[in-house]
Design an enzyme around this catalytic site. Structure first.
Site, short mmCIF file in Angstrom:
data_model
loop_
_atom_site.label_atom_id
_atom_site.label_comp_id
_atom_site.label_asym_id
_atom_site.label_seq_id
_atom_site.Cartn_x
_atom_site.Cartn_y
_atom_site.Cartn_z
CG ASN A 21 0.09 1.76 7.42
OD1 ASN A 21 -0.20 0.60 7.74
ND2 ASN A 21 0.70 2.05 6.28
CD GLU A 62 -3.18 -8.46 -1.29
OE1 GLU A 62 -4.19 -7.90 -0.79
OE2 GLU A 62 -2.17 -7.84 -1.64
NE ARG A 82 -4.30 1.28 -1.95
CZ ARG A 82 -3.13 0.89 -1.43
NH1 ARG A 82 -3.01 -0.28 -0.80
NH2 ARG A 82 -2.09 1.67 -1.50
CE1 TYR A 113 2.07 -5.54 3.02
CE2 TYR A 113 2.53 -6.81 5.00
CZ TYR A 113 1.84 -5.79 4.35
OH TYR A 113 0.92 -5.02 5.05
CE LYS A 125 -0.97 -2.83 7.19
NZ LYS A 125 0.07 -1.88 6.69
CG HIS A 180 -3.17 -5.06 3.23
ND1 HIS A 180 -2.10 -4.72 2.44
CD2 HIS A 180 -3.95 -5.89 2.48
CE1 HIS A 180 -2.22 -5.34 1.26
NE2 HIS A 180 -3.33 -6.06 1.26
P1 DAT Z 1 0.07 0.21 1.37
O1 DAT Z 1 -0.07 -0.49 2.72
O2 DAT Z 1 -0.51 1.59 1.41
O3 DAT Z 1 -0.44 -0.63 0.23
P2 DAT Z 1 2.76 -0.49 0.47
O4 DAT Z 1 2.15 -1.71 -0.14
O5 DAT Z 1 3.61 0.36 -0.38
O6 DAT Z 1 1.64 0.43 1.14
O7 DAT Z 1 3.64 -0.93 1.73
C1 DAT Z 1 3.19 -1.94 2.61
C2 DAT Z 1 3.45 -1.50 4.02
O8 DAT Z 1 4.85 -1.42 4.25
C3 DAT Z 1 2.89 -0.13 4.35
O9 DAT Z 1 1.55 -0.19 4.79
C4 DAT Z 1 3.82 0.34 5.44
C5 DAT Z 1 5.15 -0.30 5.09
N1 DAT Z 1 6.01 0.62 4.33
C6 DAT Z 1 5.86 1.02 3.06
N2 DAT Z 1 6.83 1.85 2.67
C7 DAT Z 1 7.65 1.98 3.75
C8 DAT Z 1 8.84 2.70 4.01
N3 DAT Z 1 9.41 3.47 3.07
N4 DAT Z 1 9.38 2.61 5.25
C9 DAT Z 1 8.81 1.85 6.21
N5 DAT Z 1 7.68 1.12 6.03
C10 DAT Z 1 7.12 1.19 4.82
MG MG Z 2 0.29 -2.35 -0.64
#
Ligand code: DAT
Ligand code: MG
Length: 150
Positions: A113, A127, A86, A50, A10, A116
């Site tokens: 974080n 994707e 993961r 997303y 990212k 991805h």
């Molecule tokens: P991941 O990246 O672990 O697959 P995800 O798909 O649930 O997680 O969410 C995509 C991204 O969105 C994640 O890397 C960080 C952001 N995100 C997720 N939940 C969030 C929240 N509750 N508040 C702020 N950002 C969030």
């Molecule tokens: Mg995700």
């Protein structure tokens, strides 16, 4: 099962000089790199990538962040690659991510974080199609595979 998965370094990972560190961890595990490029994600691509998060309170901030600078898009192949990546990534919230994981070792913030990784083989195929054309994906024999793949 041999799987492919999409991984993004990212914008925070690019800015912090962690591209090599993240690629190294995946390579070191034995996963095979099949595609790699630096791109700037457009709001349109961010919305498709997303799509599952549309309507959530953090969606607009997520799109703003992921489009804020270049990312490194990669495809990795290997045994159970989706789950393996993961696990290497760690939990979404770096505060909850285990030490030894990329997020657990290198990140602090839920939004920033670093990485991805596709969350299922089905999403991985979608994707990969969003980010890469077929001629950008390299299916090649890696000589080390006989020491990694049984
Ligand atoms: P991941 O990246 O672990 O697959 P995800 O798909 O649930 O997680 O969410 C995509 C991204 O969105 C994640 O890397 C960080 C952001 N995100 C997720 N939940 C969030 C929240 N509750 N508040 C702020 N950002 C969030
Ligand atoms: Mg995700």
């Amino acid at each position: 099962m041999i799987q492919r998965t999409l991984v993004l370094v990212k914008p925070d990972g690019v800015q912090r000089g962690l591209i090599g560190e993240i690629v190294r961890r995946l390579e070191g595990r034995g996963l095979k790199l099949m595609a790699l490029k630096m791109i700037r994600i457009t709001p349109e691509l961010a919305g498709r990538h997303y799509a599952e998060h549309k309507g959530k309170p953090f969606f607009d901030g997520l799109v703003k962040f992921i489009t804020s600078g270049p990312v490194v898009a990669t495809i990795w192949e290997g045994r159970e690659a989706v789950t393996v990546v993961r696990t290497l990534m760690g939990s979404t919230d770096p505060l909850k991510a285990a030490p030894g994981t990329i997020r657990g070792d290198l990140a602090l913030d839920l939004g920033m974080n670093l990485i991805h990784g596709s969350d299922s083989p089905q999403r991985a195929e979608v994707e990969i199609g969003l980010f890469f054309k077929p001629d950008e994906i390299h299916d090649y024999v890696r000589t080390a595979d006989r020491w990694i793949v049984e």
